[in-house]
Design a protein around this motif. Structure first.
Motif, PDB file in Angstrom:
ATOM      1  N   HIS A 160       0.837  -1.201   0.000  1.00 47.12           N
ATOM      2  CA  HIS A 160       0.000   0.000   0.000  1.00 47.12           C
ATOM      3  C   HIS A 160       0.875   1.255   0.000  1.00 47.12           C
ATOM      4  CE1 HIS A 160      -3.419  -2.575   0.603  1.00 47.12           C
ATOM      5  NE2 HIS A 160      -2.905  -3.044   1.718  1.00 47.12           N
ATOM      6  N   GLY A 161       1.541   1.503  -1.118  1.00 43.73           N
ATOM      7  CA  GLY A 161       2.368   2.693  -1.235  1.00 43.73           C
ATOM      8  C   GLY A 161       3.789   2.409  -0.813  1.00 43.73           C
ATOM      9  N   SER A 162       4.734   3.096  -1.439  1.00 47.23           N
ATOM     10  CA  SER A 162       6.136   2.787  -1.159  1.00 47.23           C
ATOM     11  C   SER A 162       7.054   3.989  -1.233  1.00 47.23           C
ATOM     12  CB  SER A 162       6.644   1.720  -2.130  1.00 47.23           C
ATOM     13  OG  SER A 162       6.474   2.148  -3.476  1.00 47.23           O
ATOM     14  N   VAL A 163       6.788   4.930  -2.135  1.00 48.12           N
ATOM     15  CA  VAL A 163       7.762   5.994  -2.361  1.00 48.12           C
ATOM     16  C   VAL A 163       7.166   7.396  -2.239  1.00 48.12           C
ATOM     17  CG1 VAL A 163       9.254   4.557  -3.797  1.00 48.12           C
ATOM     18  CG2 VAL A 163       7.454   5.901  -4.864  1.00 48.12           C
ATOM     19  N   GLY A 164       5.937   7.529  -1.744  1.00 53.41           N
ATOM     20  CA  GLY A 164       5.332   8.856  -1.653  1.00 53.41           C
ATOM     21  C   GLY A 164       6.102   9.785  -0.745  1.00 53.41           C
ATOM     22  N   ALA A 165       6.368   9.358   0.495  1.00 50.60           N
ATOM     23  CA  ALA A 165       7.115  10.189   1.442  1.00 50.60           C
ATOM     24  C   ALA A 165       8.537  10.410   0.957  1.00 50.60           C
ATOM     25  CB  ALA A 165       7.115   9.541   2.821  1.00 50.60           C
ATOM     26  N   LEU A 166       9.114   9.403   0.309  1.00 42.42           N
ATOM     27  CA  LEU A 166      10.474   9.522  -0.191  1.00 42.42           C
ATOM     28  C   LEU A 166      10.549  10.488  -1.371  1.00 42.42           C
ATOM     29  CD1 LEU A 166      13.200   8.402   0.540  1.00 42.42           C
ATOM     30  CD2 LEU A 166      12.750   6.424  -0.930  1.00 42.42           C
ATOM     31  N   THR A 167       9.511  10.514  -2.195  1.00 34.59           N
ATOM     32  CA  THR A 167       9.457  11.491  -3.287  1.00 34.59           C
ATOM     33  C   THR A 167       9.405  12.909  -2.733  1.00 34.59           C
ATOM     34  OG1 THR A 167       8.411   9.988  -4.875  1.00 34.59           O
ATOM     35  CG2 THR A 167       8.022  12.336  -5.195  1.00 34.59           C
ATOM     36  N   ARG A 168       8.621  13.118  -1.670  1.00 31.20           N
ATOM     37  CA  ARG A 168       8.572  14.448  -1.054  1.00 31.20           C
ATOM     38  C   ARG A 168       9.936  14.813  -0.463  1.00 31.20           C
ATOM     39  NH1 ARG A 168       4.075  12.204   1.462  1.00 31.20           N
ATOM     40  NH2 ARG A 168       4.932  12.637   3.541  1.00 31.20           N
ATOM     41  N   ALA A 169      10.628  13.833   0.104  1.00 24.57           N
ATOM     42  CA  ALA A 169      11.963  14.096   0.640  1.00 24.57           C
ATOM     43  C   ALA A 169      12.922  14.506  -0.473  1.00 24.57           C
ATOM     44  CB  ALA A 169      12.488  12.862   1.369  1.00 24.57           C
ATOM     45  N   ALA A 170      12.825  13.840  -1.631  1.00 23.12           N
ATOM     46  CA  ALA A 170      13.688  14.192  -2.759  1.00 23.12           C
ATOM     47  C   ALA A 170      13.415  15.612  -3.235  1.00 23.12           C
ATOM     48  CB  ALA A 170      13.491  13.189  -3.898  1.00 23.12           C
ATOM     49  N   LEU A 171      12.150  16.027  -3.200  1.00 31.51           N
ATOM     50  CA  LEU A 171      11.787  17.396  -3.562  1.00 31.51           C
ATOM     51  C   LEU A 171      12.506  18.394  -2.660  1.00 31.51           C
ATOM     52  CD1 LEU A 171       9.334  18.946  -5.305  1.00 31.51           C
ATOM     53  CD2 LEU A 171       8.466  19.262  -2.995  1.00 31.51           C
ATOM     54  N   LEU A 172      12.495  18.131  -1.354  1.00 27.64           N
ATOM     55  CA  LEU A 172      13.111  19.063  -0.404  1.00 27.64           C
ATOM     56  C   LEU A 172      14.628  18.946  -0.414  1.00 27.64           C
ATOM     57  CD1 LEU A 172      10.536  18.933   2.513  1.00 27.64           C
ATOM     58  CD2 LEU A 172      10.679  20.509   0.570  1.00 27.64           C
ATOM     59  N   GLN A 173      15.165  17.806  -0.814  1.00 24.61           N
ATOM     60  CA  GLN A 173      16.612  17.722  -1.033  1.00 24.61           C
ATOM     61  C   GLN A 173      17.025  18.672  -2.151  1.00 24.61           C
ATOM     62  OE1 GLN A 173      16.786  13.394  -1.625  1.00 24.61           O
ATOM     63  NE2 GLN A 173      18.177  13.219   0.090  1.00 24.61           N
ATOM     64  N   ASN A 174      16.236  18.723  -3.215  1.00 22.41           N
ATOM     65  CA  ASN A 174      16.515  19.674  -4.292  1.00 22.41           C
ATOM     66  C   ASN A 174      16.453  21.112  -3.775  1.00 22.41           C
ATOM     67  OD1 ASN A 174      16.970  17.816  -6.361  1.00 22.41           O
ATOM     68  ND2 ASN A 174      14.867  17.866  -7.113  1.00 22.41           N
ATOM     69  N   LEU A 175      15.436  21.394  -2.970  1.00 21.03           N
ATOM     70  CA  LEU A 175      15.265  22.740  -2.429  1.00 21.03           C
ATOM     71  C   LEU A 175      16.475  23.154  -1.591  1.00 21.03           C
ATOM     72  CD1 LEU A 175      14.164  24.482   0.256  1.00 21.03           C
ATOM     73  CD2 LEU A 175      13.423  25.208  -2.012  1.00 21.03           C
ATOM     74  N   LEU A 176      16.933  22.277  -0.707  1.00 21.16           N
ATOM     75  CA  LEU A 176      18.066  22.614   0.147  1.00 21.16           C
ATOM     76  C   LEU A 176      19.354  22.729  -0.659  1.00 21.16           C
ATOM     77  CD1 LEU A 176      17.310  20.472   3.317  1.00 21.16           C
ATOM     78  CD2 LEU A 176      17.120  22.951   3.066  1.00 21.16           C
ATOM     79  N   MET A 177      19.495  21.915  -1.697  1.00 23.31           N
ATOM     80  CA  MET A 177      20.675  22.034  -2.556  1.00 23.31           C
ATOM     81  C   MET A 177      20.740  23.418  -3.196  1.00 23.31           C
ATOM     82  SD  MET A 177      21.762  19.773  -5.901  1.00 23.31           S
ATOM     83  CE  MET A 177      21.624  18.240  -4.986  1.00 23.31           C
ATOM     84  N   ILE A 178      19.586  23.922  -3.627  1.00 27.10           N
ATOM     85  CA  ILE A 178      19.539  25.269  -4.210  1.00 27.10           C
ATOM     86  C   ILE A 178      19.896  26.305  -3.156  1.00 27.10           C
ATOM     87  CG2 ILE A 178      18.033  27.001  -5.264  1.00 27.10           C
ATOM     88  CD1 ILE A 178      16.392  24.597  -6.380  1.00 27.10           C
ATOM     89  N   ALA A 179      19.286  26.195  -1.959  1.00 27.76           N
ATOM     90  CA  ALA A 179      19.554  27.179  -0.902  1.00 27.76           C
ATOM     91  C   ALA A 179      21.013  27.173  -0.476  1.00 27.76           C
ATOM     92  CB  ALA A 179      18.637  26.888   0.300  1.00 27.76           C
ATOM     93  N   GLU A 180      21.637  26.002  -0.478  1.00 31.36           N
ATOM     94  CA  GLU A 180      23.035  25.904  -0.037  1.00 31.36           C
ATOM     95  C   GLU A 180      23.996  26.566  -1.024  1.00 31.36           C
ATOM     96  OE1 GLU A 180      22.470  21.837   2.626  1.00 31.36           O
ATOM     97  OE2 GLU A 180      23.049  21.700   0.512  1.00 31.36           O
ATOM     98  N   ARG A 181      23.524  26.811  -2.242  1.00 34.50           N
ATOM     99  CA  ARG A 181      24.382  27.540  -3.182  1.00 34.50           C
ATOM    100  C   ARG A 181      24.637  28.959  -2.699  1.00 34.50           C
ATOM    101  NH1 ARG A 181      21.025  25.435  -8.512  1.00 34.50           N
ATOM    102  NH2 ARG A 181      21.845  23.295  -8.515  1.00 34.50           N
ATOM    103  N   ASP A 182      23.760  29.491  -1.852  1.00 34.78           N
ATOM    104  CA  ASP A 182      23.960  30.837  -1.304  1.00 34.78           C
ATOM    105  C   ASP A 182      25.088  30.893  -0.301  1.00 34.78           C
ATOM    106  OD1 ASP A 182      21.862  31.710  -2.854  1.00 34.78           O
ATOM    107  OD2 ASP A 182      20.407  31.812  -1.217  1.00 34.78           O
ATOM    108  N   LEU A 183      25.564  29.722   0.154  1.00 32.13           N
ATOM    109  CA  LEU A 183      26.684  29.683   1.100  1.00 32.13           C
ATOM    110  C   LEU A 183      28.014  29.904   0.399  1.00 32.13           C
ATOM    111  CD1 LEU A 183      25.663  26.618   3.321  1.00 32.13           C
ATOM    112  CD2 LEU A 183      25.549  29.043   3.933  1.00 32.13           C
ATOM    113  N   ALA A 184      28.041  29.679  -0.899  1.00 32.94           N
ATOM    114  CA  ALA A 184      29.306  29.793  -1.640  1.00 32.94           C
ATOM    115  C   ALA A 184      29.774  31.238  -1.731  1.00 32.94           C
ATOM    116  CB  ALA A 184      29.130  29.198  -3.035  1.00 32.94           C
TER     117      ALA A 184
END
Length: 293
Positions: free
Chosen positions: A269-293
């Motif tokens: 009954h479902g397998s990757v829904g929460a993990l897909t949302r996590a991948a979305l926010l991993q992308n978001l944080l990767m973008i935000a971390e570019r501001d640290l450079a």
């Protein structure tokens, strides 16, 4: 749950929980440097399922420490108005990433909306430019690229459970633009090196191909499509496509009897829904971390 005892459970929810803990620490580090990671979502109309998906994404943001903007537009919004809203978010420096929730209602065009999002803020990983980098096999893609979320979730799930991928024969069932097609490109990248066969509704001898595969990934949205007779003993089997039964419960593309022969299998009954949302926010944080450079 007894049918799952013979196979290792590919538990996407448990992995997603661990990734959220890691992302909470990353978000805190950004805030210590004066950067508040910020995601914006745009929902057009009142699609109940879409509203539910948005709600879960925003709940994840609240848990992790990410600012989330929830932009709702009426169902009769015209395409120019939607594009104006996306352009405004593209231009706002405080917004690190954004997404337009699909499907769009009425005559609004999904592809046009996806292409309007800045590729630098494309947390879905579905902008044509980002998909083009995936197709081209950009050398830094696995470490710095904005990957499509569900394919990235599946890759992380398989890697977390040490499912061998290099040289493995992988059968992907479903050629859709959100999962099947980009997943086939992702798993065949240098550094992952799987041998991928992309199958679909017009494929001949589907079962013959899947019985030879070391990994079978079903993203077709056909309940119970993949059965035990289609699986090589010890193979890894991932059900991505889901439908809803008459009782309202999610039903996987993977039949329950697969667990008796598979080495690894996702829950029924479902397998990757929460993990897909996590991948979305991993992308978001990767973008935000570019501001640290």
């Amino acid at each position: 749950m007894s049918v799952l005892r013979s196979a290792t459970l590919l538990d996407g929810d448990a992995l997603a929980e661990g990734l959220r803990r890691q992302m909470t620490a990353r978000a805190a580090q950004l805030r210590r440097h004066g950067i508040t990671p910020c995601m914006a979502t745009v929902l057009v109309g009142e699609n109940v399922a879409s509203a539910s998906y948005i709600g879960r994404k925003h709940a994840d943001c609240a848990e992790i420490g990410i600012e989330a903007r929830d932009i709702r537009l009426p169902a009769d919004t015209a395409m120019p108005a939607l594009l104006d809203q996306v352009a405004a978010l593209n231009a706002e420096a405080a917004v690190h990433g954004l997404m337009v929730q699909l499907p769009l209602p009425g005559a609004l065009d999904d592809d046009t909306a996806l292409a309007a999002v800045s590729p630098a803020k494309d947390i879905d990983g579905l902008h044509p430019e980002n998909l083009g980098r995936l197709l081209a096999g950009a050398p830094d893609l696995l470490t710095t690229g904005l990957l499509p979320c569900t394919p990235h979730a599946i890759l992380q799930l398989l890697r977390h459970h040490a499912v061998p991928l290099s040289g493995a024969r992988v059968a992907v069932i479903g050629r859709g633009p959100l999962v099947g097609r980009p997943l086939a490109m992702l798993l065949s990248l240098k550094g992952i090196d799987a041998e991928v066969t992309l199958l679909h509704s017009a494929s001949r001898d589907l079962a013959e191909v899947t019985r030879r595969a070391d990994v079978v990934i079903a993203a077709a949205g056909q309940p119970g499509l993949v059965t035990a007779q289609m699986i090589r003993p010890g193979a890894a089997v991932v059900g991505v496509g889901i439908t809803y039964g008459a009782d309202g419960r999610m039903v996987s593309d993977i039949a329950a009897d697969v667990a008796r022969v598979a080495g690894w299998v996702t829950p029924p009954h479902g397998s990757v829904g929460a993990l897909t949302r996590a991948a979305l926010l991993q992308n978001l944080l990767m973008i935000a971390e570019r501001d640290l450079a």
